[in-house]
Design a protein around this motif. Structure first.
Motif, mmCIF file in Angstrom:
data_model
loop_
_atom_site.group_PDB
_atom_site.id
_atom_site.type_symbol
_atom_site.label_atom_id
_atom_site.label_comp_id
_atom_site.label_asym_id
_atom_site.label_seq_id
_atom_site.Cartn_x
_atom_site.Cartn_y
_atom_site.Cartn_z
ATOM 1 N N ALA A 24 0.829 -1.210 0.000
ATOM 2 C CA ALA A 24 0.000 0.000 0.000
ATOM 3 C C ALA A 24 0.860 1.255 0.000
ATOM 4 O O ALA A 24 0.560 2.234 -0.699
ATOM 5 N N ALA A 25 1.942 1.226 0.782
ATOM 6 C CA ALA A 25 2.831 2.386 0.821
ATOM 7 C C ALA A 25 3.494 2.614 -0.533
ATOM 8 O O ALA A 25 3.639 3.758 -0.988
ATOM 9 N N LYS A 26 3.895 1.522 -1.185
ATOM 10 C CA LYS A 26 4.508 1.656 -2.501
ATOM 11 C C LYS A 26 3.522 2.208 -3.513
ATOM 12 O O LYS A 26 3.848 3.062 -4.329
ATOM 13 N N TRP A 27 2.258 1.722 -3.441
ATOM 14 C CA TRP A 27 1.232 2.194 -4.401
ATOM 15 C C TRP A 27 0.925 3.675 -4.202
ATOM 16 O O TRP A 27 0.811 4.427 -5.162
ATOM 17 N N MET A 28 0.817 4.073 -2.945
ATOM 18 C CA MET A 28 0.545 5.482 -2.680
ATOM 19 C C MET A 28 1.705 6.358 -3.104
ATOM 20 O O MET A 28 1.516 7.476 -3.599
ATOM 21 N N GLY A 29 2.932 5.836 -2.918
ATOM 22 C CA GLY A 29 4.083 6.614 -3.371
ATOM 23 C C GLY A 29 4.109 6.767 -4.874
ATOM 24 O O GLY A 29 4.435 7.842 -5.397
ATOM 25 N N GLU A 30 3.740 5.698 -5.598
ATOM 26 C CA GLU A 30 3.701 5.782 -7.061
ATOM 27 C C GLU A 30 2.617 6.738 -7.532
ATOM 28 O O GLU A 30 2.803 7.492 -8.487
ATOM 29 N N GLN A 31 1.459 6.712 -6.850
ATOM 30 C CA GLN A 31 0.391 7.632 -7.238
ATOM 31 C C GLN A 31 0.784 9.077 -6.998
ATOM 32 O O GLN A 31 0.495 9.959 -7.812
ATOM 33 N N GLY A 32 1.455 9.336 -5.894
ATOM 34 C CA GLY A 32 1.898 10.702 -5.628
ATOM 35 C C GLY A 32 2.951 11.155 -6.610
ATOM 36 O O GLY A 32 2.975 12.306 -7.034
ATOM 37 N N ALA A 33 3.854 10.243 -6.988
ATOM 38 C CA ALA A 33 4.898 10.612 -7.937
ATOM 39 C C ALA A 33 4.338 10.846 -9.317
ATOM 40 O O ALA A 33 4.852 11.654 -10.092
ATOM 41 N N ALA A 34 3.229 10.149 -9.679
ATOM 42 C CA ALA A 34 2.660 10.292 -11.015
ATOM 43 C C ALA A 34 1.667 11.439 -11.103
ATOM 44 O O ALA A 34 1.070 11.643 -12.139
ATOM 45 N N GLY A 35 1.446 12.175 -10.016
ATOM 46 C CA GLY A 35 0.505 13.286 -10.027
ATOM 47 C C GLY A 35 0.977 14.424 -10.911
ATOM 48 O O GLY A 35 2.145 14.506 -11.302
ATOM 49 N N SER A 36 0.054 15.360 -11.225
ATOM 50 C CA SER A 36 0.359 16.502 -12.077
ATOM 51 C C SER A 36 0.141 17.790 -11.292
ATOM 52 O O SER A 36 -0.536 17.819 -10.263
ATOM 53 N N ARG A 37 0.695 18.852 -11.822
ATOM 54 C CA ARG A 37 0.486 20.186 -11.263
ATOM 55 C C ARG A 37 -0.478 20.921 -12.193
ATOM 56 O O ARG A 37 -0.206 21.113 -13.373
ATOM 57 N N VAL A 38 -1.600 21.295 -11.637
ATOM 58 C CA VAL A 38 -2.688 21.889 -12.400
ATOM 59 C C VAL A 38 -2.872 23.337 -11.963
ATOM 60 O O VAL A 38 -2.748 23.663 -10.780
ATOM 61 N N ALA A 39 -3.179 24.203 -12.937
ATOM 62 C CA ALA A 39 -3.415 25.611 -12.650
ATOM 63 C C ALA A 39 -4.817 25.786 -12.082
ATOM 64 O O ALA A 39 -5.798 25.317 -12.668
ATOM 65 N N VAL A 40 -4.906 26.455 -10.936
ATOM 66 C CA VAL A 40 -6.188 26.766 -10.310
ATOM 67 C C VAL A 40 -6.228 28.259 -10.022
ATOM 68 O O VAL A 40 -5.191 28.941 -9.993
ATOM 69 N N ALA A 41 -7.426 28.758 -9.816
ATOM 70 C CA ALA A 41 -7.595 30.183 -9.533
ATOM 71 C C ALA A 41 -7.183 30.468 -8.093
ATOM 72 O O ALA A 41 -7.662 29.818 -7.156
ATOM 73 N N ALA A 42 -6.292 31.442 -7.913
ATOM 74 C CA ALA A 42 -5.867 31.838 -6.571
ATOM 75 C C ALA A 42 -6.867 32.790 -5.937
ATOM 76 O O ALA A 42 -6.921 32.906 -4.709
ATOM 77 N N VAL A 43 -7.658 33.471 -6.762
ATOM 78 C CA VAL A 43 -8.705 34.389 -6.295
ATOM 79 C C VAL A 43 -9.919 34.187 -7.179
ATOM 80 O O VAL A 43 -9.865 33.483 -8.201
ATOM 81 N N ASP A 44 -11.025 34.781 -6.799
ATOM 82 C CA ASP A 44 -12.211 34.745 -7.654
ATOM 83 C C ASP A 44 -11.954 35.581 -8.908
ATOM 84 O O ASP A 44 -11.582 36.753 -8.824
ATOM 85 N N ILE A 45 -12.163 34.968 -10.080
ATOM 86 C CA ILE A 45 -11.908 35.633 -11.366
ATOM 87 C C ILE A 45 -13.243 35.830 -12.059
ATOM 88 O O ILE A 45 -13.995 34.874 -12.268
ATOM 89 N N GLY A 46 -13.541 37.055 -12.435
ATOM 90 C CA GLY A 46 -14.808 37.362 -13.069
ATOM 91 C C GLY A 46 -14.798 37.077 -14.553
ATOM 92 O O GLY A 46 -13.747 36.911 -15.188
ATOM 93 N N GLN A 47 -15.980 37.023 -15.109
ATOM 94 C CA GLN A 47 -16.152 36.787 -16.539
ATOM 95 C C GLN A 47 -15.588 37.935 -17.350
ATOM 96 O O GLN A 47 -15.778 39.111 -17.025
ATOM 97 N N GLY A 48 -14.849 37.612 -18.416
ATOM 98 C CA GLY A 48 -14.263 38.637 -19.281
ATOM 99 C C GLY A 48 -13.017 39.281 -18.725
ATOM 100 O O GLY A 48 -12.567 40.303 -19.256
ATOM 101 N N SER A 49 -12.422 38.698 -17.685
ATOM 102 C CA SER A 49 -11.219 39.272 -17.075
ATOM 103 C C SER A 49 -9.968 38.680 -17.718
ATOM 104 O O SER A 49 -9.947 37.510 -18.124
#
Length: 280
Positions: A24-49
Motif C-alpha cells: 500500500a505504501a509503494k502504491w501510494m508513493g507511485e500515485q503521488g509521484a505520477a501526479g500533475s500540477r494543475v493551474a487553479v484560480a488563486a482568487v475569484d476571477i470574473g467573466q471577461g477578465s
C-alpha cells in the motif's frame, strides 16, 4: 503442539500484514509521484477578465482525477481572457477561456457565430430584475391591432418569437451574481444572426417582454400566440370583406343611322331632260 501451531499462524498473519502495508505504501508513493500540477484560480476571477500571474497558481493534482482541459503549463495562460466566472480553488479549464489573442470585455464572452444585442427594458419587461447574466429567457412581442390601407383588419396578438436566449449582461455589468435581483434599463442578449434580425424587427413593430425560463429546460413552447378572442374565449373574428369598387355604368350605344328612303315614282324622259314624277 498447539502452542507451536498458534505461533506459526500468528507469524504468518504478521508477515501478511507487513506485506500489505509495504504494498500500500509503494502504491501510494507511485500515485503521488505520477501526479500533475494543475493551474487553479488563486482568487475569484470574473467573466471577461484578463488573467494575471497573481490570480493563478499551480497545485498538485492526482493523476487519475485531472479534469479534461486542465492547464498544466503556466505559459499557456499568458494574456488569456476568461469566458466564465472561475471561483477560487477551481481548476482553470480551456473551455472557460477565450481563444488566444482575444481582447477583454464582453466581446470575449460572445460565442463563435453569435452576436450580442442590447434591448431596452424596464422593471416589468426585465422580469423584475431577475434576468441576470447566465440566465435564459424567451422574448415575447405584443402587436396591437391595426387597419391597413386596403381596409383589412389585423387583430392584436402576443407571441413568443425567440426562445432560450442567453443573457450576457445587464446594464454595463456581466458578472453573474445570483444573490439578489437588479432592476436595470438594458439587457444584452446572445443571438444568432437571424435572431438579431428578427428581434430588431420585433422591437420596431411592437413592445417586447422577457420571460425567464428554466436553465436546463430545452423544450420549445410551440404556441400559436394569444389574441383577444382566445383570451376572452370568443369565436375567431371574421375578416372584414374587402370593399367593392363601384363600376361605371356602361354608355348607351349610339343609334344606327336610319336608312335613306328614296321616293317612289316614274322617271319621265322628255328629249334630253329626265325628271321623276310621283305616283299616287
Amino acid at each position: 503442539m498447539r502452542n507451536s501451531r498458534s505461533l506459526v499462524i500468528i507469524g504468518v498473519a504478521l508477515f501478511l500484514g507487513l506485506a500489505a502495508v509495504l504494498v500500500a505504501a509503494k502504491w501510494m508513493g507511485e500515485q503521488g509521484a505520477a501526479g500533475s500540477r494543475v493551474a487553479v484560480a488563486a482568487v475569484d476571477i470574473g467573466q471577461g477578465s484578463r488573467l494575471a500571474p497573481a490570480s493563478v497558481q499551480l497545485v498538485d493534482w492526482p493523476a487519475g482525477s485531472v479534469p479534461p482541459g486542465a492547464i498544466t503549463d503556466p505559459k499557456l495562460l499568458a494574456e488569456r481572457v476568461t469566458r466564465a466566472d472561475i471561483a477560487r480553488g477551481e481548476p482553470v479549464l480551456e473551455s472557460k477561456l477565450a481563444p488566444p489573442g482575444t481582447t477583454g470585455g464582453l466581446s470575449a464572452v460572445v460565442a463563435a457565430g453569435k452576436r450580442a444585442m442590447t434591448v431596452r427594458v424596464n422593471d416589468v419587461v426585465g422580469v423584475a430584475g431577475f434576468a441576470l447574466p447566465g440566465n435564459y429567457v424567451d422574448i415575447l412581442v405584443n402587436l396591437q391591432g391595426t387597419t391597413s390601407d386596403a381596409g383589412t383588419q389585423q387583430q392584436s396578438i402576443s407571441k413568443i418569437v425567440l426562445e432560450r436566449i442567453l443573457v450576457l449582461a445587464v446594464a454595463q455589468e456581466s458578472n453573474r451574481d445570483d444573490t439578489k435581483p437588479r432592476v436595470v434599463n438594458a439587457v444584452t442578449l446572445e443571438l444568432a444572426p437571424d435572431q438579431v434580425e428578427k428581434l430588431d424587427l420585433a422591437r420596431s413593430i411592437g413592445s417586447l417582454s422577457l420571460v425567464l425560463r428554466n436553465q436546463v429546460d430545452p423544450q420549445p413552447a410551440n404556441t400559436d400566440g394569444a389574441t383577444r378572442e382566445s383570451v376572452l374565449g370568443l369565436p375567431p373574428a371574421k375578416a372584414a370583406p374587402a370593399p367593392v369598387r363601384a363600376q361605371a355604368a356602361p354608355r348607351p350605344a349610339a343609334p344606327a343611322p336610319a336608312p335613306v328612303r328614296r321616293p317612289e315614282g316614274v322617271l319621265v324622259i322628255r328629249g334630253l331632260d329626265a325628271a321623276p314624277q310621283a305616283t299616287h
